[in-house]
Design a protein around this motif. Structure first.
Motif, PDB file in Angstrom:
ATOM      1  N   GLN A 115       0.819  -1.211   0.000  1.00  5.00           N
ATOM      2  CA  GLN A 115       0.000   0.000   0.000  1.00  5.00           C
ATOM      3  C   GLN A 115       0.855   1.265   0.000  1.00  5.00           C
ATOM      4  OE1 GLN A 115      -2.432  -0.716   3.444  1.00  5.00           O
ATOM      5  NE2 GLN A 115      -3.924  -1.939   2.334  1.00  5.00           N
ATOM      6  N   VAL A 116       2.078   1.159   0.524  1.00  2.00           N
ATOM      7  CA  VAL A 116       3.001   2.298   0.512  1.00  2.00           C
ATOM      8  C   VAL A 116       3.786   2.341  -0.793  1.00  2.00           C
ATOM      9  CG1 VAL A 116       4.922   3.426   1.713  1.00  2.00           C
ATOM     10  CG2 VAL A 116       3.197   2.181   3.030  1.00  2.00           C
ATOM     11  N   LEU A 117       4.152   1.182  -1.305  1.00  2.00           N
ATOM     12  CA  LEU A 117       4.988   1.109  -2.510  1.00  2.00           C
ATOM     13  C   LEU A 117       4.217   1.426  -3.791  1.00  2.00           C
ATOM     14  CD1 LEU A 117       6.847  -2.149  -1.499  1.00  2.00           C
ATOM     15  CD2 LEU A 117       8.035  -0.038  -2.124  1.00  2.00           C
ATOM     16  N   ALA A 118       2.984   0.952  -3.896  1.00  2.00           N
ATOM     17  CA  ALA A 118       2.230   1.039  -5.147  1.00  2.00           C
ATOM     18  C   ALA A 118       2.040   2.463  -5.668  1.00  2.00           C
ATOM     19  CB  ALA A 118       0.871   0.356  -4.982  1.00  2.00           C
ATOM     20  N   PRO A 119       1.685   3.441  -4.825  1.00  2.00           N
ATOM     21  CA  PRO A 119       1.474   4.790  -5.363  1.00  2.00           C
ATOM     22  C   PRO A 119       2.707   5.398  -6.025  1.00  2.00           C
ATOM     23  CG  PRO A 119       0.482   4.591  -3.186  1.00  2.00           C
ATOM     24  CD  PRO A 119       1.308   3.361  -3.401  1.00  2.00           C
ATOM     25  N   PHE A 120       3.881   4.832  -5.745  1.00  2.00           N
ATOM     26  CA  PHE A 120       5.108   5.334  -6.361  1.00  2.00           C
ATOM     27  C   PHE A 120       5.420   4.617  -7.672  1.00  2.00           C
ATOM     28  CE2 PHE A 120       5.531   6.603  -1.964  1.00  2.00           C
ATOM     29  CZ  PHE A 120       6.125   7.845  -2.040  1.00  2.00           C
ATOM     30  N   GLY A 121       4.482   3.781  -8.141  1.00  2.00           N
ATOM     31  CA  GLY A 121       4.679   3.086  -9.406  1.00  2.00           C
ATOM     32  C   GLY A 121       5.708   1.973  -9.326  1.00  2.00           C
ATOM     33  N   MET A 122       5.949   1.451  -8.130  1.00  2.00           N
ATOM     34  CA  MET A 122       6.944   0.392  -7.948  1.00  2.00           C
ATOM     35  C   MET A 122       6.374  -0.961  -8.383  1.00  2.00           C
ATOM     36  SD  MET A 122       9.552   2.014  -6.484  1.00  2.00           S
ATOM     37  CE  MET A 122      10.564   0.979  -5.430  1.00  2.00           C
ATOM     38  N   THR A 123       7.220  -1.800  -8.960  1.00  2.00           N
ATOM     39  CA  THR A 123       6.879  -3.195  -9.206  1.00  2.00           C
ATOM     40  C   THR A 123       7.184  -3.959  -7.923  1.00  2.00           C
ATOM     41  OG1 THR A 123       7.396  -3.047 -11.557  1.00  2.00           O
ATOM     42  CG2 THR A 123       7.419  -5.245 -10.575  1.00  2.00           C
ATOM     43  N   VAL A 174      -8.486  -5.924 -12.997  1.00  2.00           N
ATOM     44  CA  VAL A 174      -9.946  -5.981 -13.140  1.00  2.00           C
ATOM     45  C   VAL A 174     -10.334  -7.295 -13.799  1.00  2.00           C
ATOM     46  CG1 VAL A 174     -11.896  -5.019 -14.424  1.00  2.00           C
ATOM     47  CG2 VAL A 174     -10.389  -3.491 -13.141  1.00  2.00           C
ATOM     48  N   GLY A 175      -9.574  -7.697 -14.831  1.00  2.00           N
ATOM     49  CA  GLY A 175      -9.839  -8.971 -15.506  1.00  2.00           C
ATOM     50  C   GLY A 175      -9.671 -10.157 -14.581  1.00  2.00           C
ATOM     51  N   ILE A 176      -8.625 -10.131 -13.755  1.00  2.00           N
ATOM     52  CA  ILE A 176      -8.392 -11.235 -12.818  1.00  2.00           C
ATOM     53  C   ILE A 176      -9.511 -11.304 -11.785  1.00  2.00           C
ATOM     54  CG2 ILE A 176      -6.863 -12.053 -10.980  1.00  2.00           C
ATOM     55  CD1 ILE A 176      -4.508 -11.040 -12.612  1.00  2.00           C
ATOM     56  N   LEU A 177      -9.916 -10.133 -11.251  1.00  2.00           N
ATOM     57  CA  LEU A 177     -10.988 -10.104 -10.260  1.00  2.00           C
ATOM     58  C   LEU A 177     -12.307 -10.596 -10.856  1.00  2.00           C
ATOM     59  CD1 LEU A 177     -10.214  -6.710  -8.477  1.00  2.00           C
ATOM     60  CD2 LEU A 177     -10.037  -8.990  -7.475  1.00  2.00           C
ATOM     61  N   LYS A 236      -3.054   2.806 -15.168  1.00  2.00           N
ATOM     62  CA  LYS A 236      -4.362   2.314 -15.604  1.00  2.00           C
ATOM     63  C   LYS A 236      -4.240   0.946 -16.262  1.00  2.00           C
ATOM     64  CE  LYS A 236      -6.375   6.918 -16.295  1.00  2.00           C
ATOM     65  NZ  LYS A 236      -6.986   7.864 -17.253  1.00  2.00           N
ATOM     66  N   VAL A 237      -3.105   0.685 -16.903  1.00  5.97           N
ATOM     67  CA  VAL A 237      -2.878  -0.623 -17.525  1.00  5.97           C
ATOM     68  C   VAL A 237      -2.867  -1.713 -16.452  1.00  5.97           C
ATOM     69  CG1 VAL A 237      -1.241  -2.039 -18.826  1.00  5.97           C
ATOM     70  CG2 VAL A 237      -1.606   0.358 -19.464  1.00  5.97           C
ATOM     71  N   VAL A 238      -2.138  -1.441 -15.366  1.00  5.53           N
ATOM     72  CA  VAL A 238      -2.077  -2.413 -14.260  1.00  5.53           C
ATOM     73  C   VAL A 238      -3.460  -2.590 -13.642  1.00  5.53           C
ATOM     74  CG1 VAL A 238      -1.145  -2.850 -11.952  1.00  5.53           C
ATOM     75  CG2 VAL A 238       0.346  -1.968 -13.755  1.00  5.53           C
ATOM     76  N   GLN A 239      -4.159  -1.488 -13.427  1.00  7.63           N
ATOM     77  CA  GLN A 239      -5.498  -1.578 -12.835  1.00  7.63           C
ATOM     78  C   GLN A 239      -6.425  -2.419 -13.711  1.00  7.63           C
ATOM     79  OE1 GLN A 239      -7.075   2.295 -11.934  1.00  7.63           O
ATOM     80  NE2 GLN A 239      -5.380   2.867 -10.596  1.00  7.63           N
ATOM     81  N   ASP A 240      -6.434  -2.153 -14.999  1.00 11.07           N
ATOM     82  CA  ASP A 240      -7.330  -2.887 -15.898  1.00 11.07           C
ATOM     83  C   ASP A 240      -6.967  -4.377 -15.974  1.00 11.07           C
ATOM     84  OD1 ASP A 240      -8.696  -0.582 -16.361  1.00 11.07           O
ATOM     85  OD2 ASP A 240      -7.818  -0.172 -18.315  1.00 11.07           O
TER      86      ASP A 240
END
Length: 588
Positions: free
Chosen positions: A322-330, A407-410, A400-404
């Motif tokens: 939750q801390v790493l993701a907003p920085f675009g980290m893998t 979405v498919g997996i969910l 948005k690519v990662v989010q989408d």
């Protein structure tokens, strides 16, 4: 004492790659002529931190922190002026020349504290070499001599009076107190936090001692109130939010490997390095912070989480994402059967641990798998709640690519229509659009805007400054800070960042930095001469209006006494002249 020569300081001030340096700390994106990103000095979700390569200044529209490159490095890394200049010079390939000077010129209390901590560390290392039981403990834990020498481990015997030792080295009580190594008894005496403990020195990314961690070594001590591990007291030097254990050693290996392995404890990191995983760093048993992420991001955009295989470790994994993701980290995670990395490495070998790294999966995949498998049933309320919790995590990633993708997996895992999930995530998706407005609050008057414009053009253009020098008589700049700032600007031949370095007052420095960045966002240099004349007219109108009100109040006060009619006549005459002046201005 040898000090940095003024010529070196000047070369650093003239170094123009402010964007390149700040990009090592903050992810910047180009917007117009400037660059924007999330501010490293306060918590925010919408980028408000702006860097101007043209003016060599940064400014945050959120917390109003402003400055040049040197002040940025000073603040973000908690460095002294000399240290910041040295860091930038080394990056820029500038030769650091030294000169002679008084020790007080640049040597601060923080330098003294660091000196004392370094002396303590050397003493602790000597004690470790002399402590057979502690060396045996390390050997039993599988720690090789090369490893505890590389990590500069030490030992603080119960008989060692660390405070007296530092006093003999010239430290005052205040300096001793601020090392963070001691606590005070009720009688005011110093007592070491690390008495009888194995010492893990905590170094910053430049490998300077900031403080210590200590593990209790008295095996016969059954007092459960005695903490197994203690750390130095939090201070400006020892700020765990900004530190990662082993980062100074790990920097080259992280860059070479392309990723960092994030662990929890001191021993995990030490053993990882011993087995060849030198790109490992530790959070020292606390929750990961955004400051630590920003430190990691200077060396890589990819992190592998190797946290303990218990409930607390798995919770730490989710919170870290939750801390790493907003920085675009893998972010990936290792699947570990044993409790922690040190145990795995000792029970197996480096090849086995490398296999865990090779098989690491994205944290989001693991979180989705764990959450779906934990569903007690497939009733709509249960599934809806699970979806909401997982979307809260998915949308943290700015891509948005990662989010989408997720979405498919969910949709597949929860058996929900993809379009329904897309509609939900679009409704809550993080909006990175920033509204950088220049003081456009309702109460901001046209007078303050006029003052801002005159200050901005005179700060950034020599020809306009020259023309203004003869036009400012009878002008009221409203804000006292603008009055001071205009006095400095008009009286100087310097511009932009060079003038910033000459301003001594910290608040005025911030105001000047804000003026340069905010002015660039709002003011256009079109028909500037006409705009200058209009602003001068507006400010003169302000002066006339204010003075007229002052005269009216003064006349009423005199009339109450019934005396000094001559004074009233003088005021009435001035009032008449002011009315005439206002009519000539053709404003209002």
């Amino acid at each position: 004492m040898c000090l940095i020569a003024d010529s070196t300081v000047q070369q650093v001030r003239e170094y123009s790659d402010i964007v390149g340096v700040i990009s090592e700390y903050v992810t910047l994106k180009k917007r117009g002529r400037n660059f924007i990103g999330l501010c490293p000095f306060h918590s925010e979700k919408t980028p408000s931190f702006t860097v101007s390569p043209e003016k060599q200044i940064f400014h945050c529209f959120g917390c109003h922190e402003s400055g040049d490159l040197i002040s940025f490095v000073q603040k973000v890394d908690s460095l002294t002026f000399v240290e910041a200049v040295t860091v930038i010079a080394q990056r820029a390939g500038i030769v650091v020349e030294e000169t002679r000077g008084s020790a007080s010129q640049y040597h601060t209390d923080f330098d003294t504290i660091r000196d004392m901590l370094a002396l303590l560390l050397a003493k602790y290392q000597t004690f470790l070499a002399e402590s057979g039981p502690t060396v045996s403990y390390l050997a039993d834990r599988g720690v090789l001599k090369d490893s505890f020498e590389m990590f500069q481990l030490g030992f603080s015997p119960s008989s060692f009076d660390a405070a007296s030792f530092l006093k003999k080295e010239g430290a005052s009580d205040d300096i001793i107190d601020r090392t963070g190594v001691f606590y005070r008894t009720d009688q005011g005496q110093f007592r070491s936090r690390f008495s009888g403990r194995l010492i893990f020195p905590v170094l910053d990314y430049q490998r300077r001692v900031t403080g210590f961690g200590g593990r209790v070594m008295q095996s016969g001590n059954s007092d459960r109130s005695v903490a197994k591990y203690v750390n130095s007291q939090e201070s400006r030097l020892f700020n765990k939010r900004k530190l990662l254990y082993g980062i100074g050693l790990a920097k080259p290996a992280i860059k070479k490997a392309g990723f960092a392995i994030l662990m929890e404890g001191y021993m995990d990191v030490l053993m990882a390095h011993q087995f060849g995983f030198a790109h490992s760093v530790g959070v020292m048993g606390t929750a990961l912070t955004k400051e630590q992420v920003q430190l990691i991001k200077r060396f890589t955009d990819t992190v592998y989480l190797a946290f303990d295989n218990d409930q607390a470790g798995q919770m730490a994994m989710q919170k870290s994402y939750q801390v790493l993701a907003p920085f675009g980290m893998t972010v990936k995670c290792l699947s570990m059967s044993e409790k922690d990395p040190a145990d795995i490495l000792l029970a197996h070998d480096a090849d086995y641990f490398q296999g865990l790294i090779d098989q690491a999966v994205p944290v989001l995949d693991r979180l989705i798998e764990t959450s779906v498998n934990a569903l007690p049933n497939r009733e709509i309320d249960t599934v809806s709640k699970c979806l909401g919790q997982l979307l809260d995590v998915v949308k943290l990633n700015p891509s948005k690519v990662v989010q989408d993708h997720y979405v498919g997996i969910l949709a597949q895992e929860l058996e929900i229509d993809r379009e329904i999930i897309l509609a939900q995530i679009r409704k809550t998706r993080y909006n990175v659009v920033s509204s950088l407005k220049f003081s456009k609050k309702d109460h901001t008057s046209k007078y303050l805007k006029a003052a801002s414009f005159l200050a901005y053009v005179s700060a950034t253009d020599q020809s306009y400054r020259e023309s203004l020098r003869s036009k400012l008589e009878g002008i009221d700049f409203i804000d006292p800070d603008y009055v001071k700032l205009m006095g400095i600007i008009i009286g100087s031949d310097l511009y932009n960042q060079a003038l910033y370095d000459e301003i001594e007052d910290d608040e005025l420095k911030k105001k000047y930095g804000a003026l340069l960045i905010e002015g660039e966002q709002v003011f256009t240099k079109v028909n500037v001469t006409q705009q200058i004349d209009e602003c001068i007219g507006v400010l003169k109108e302000y002066y006339v209006s204010k003075r007229r009100e002052e005269i009216k109040v003064a006349i009423r006060e005199i009339e109450k006494t019934g005396k000094d009619t001559e004074q009233i006549l003088m005021l009435l005459n001035e009032l008449k002249e002011l009315k005439s002046s206002r009519e000539q201005l053709n404003y209002g």
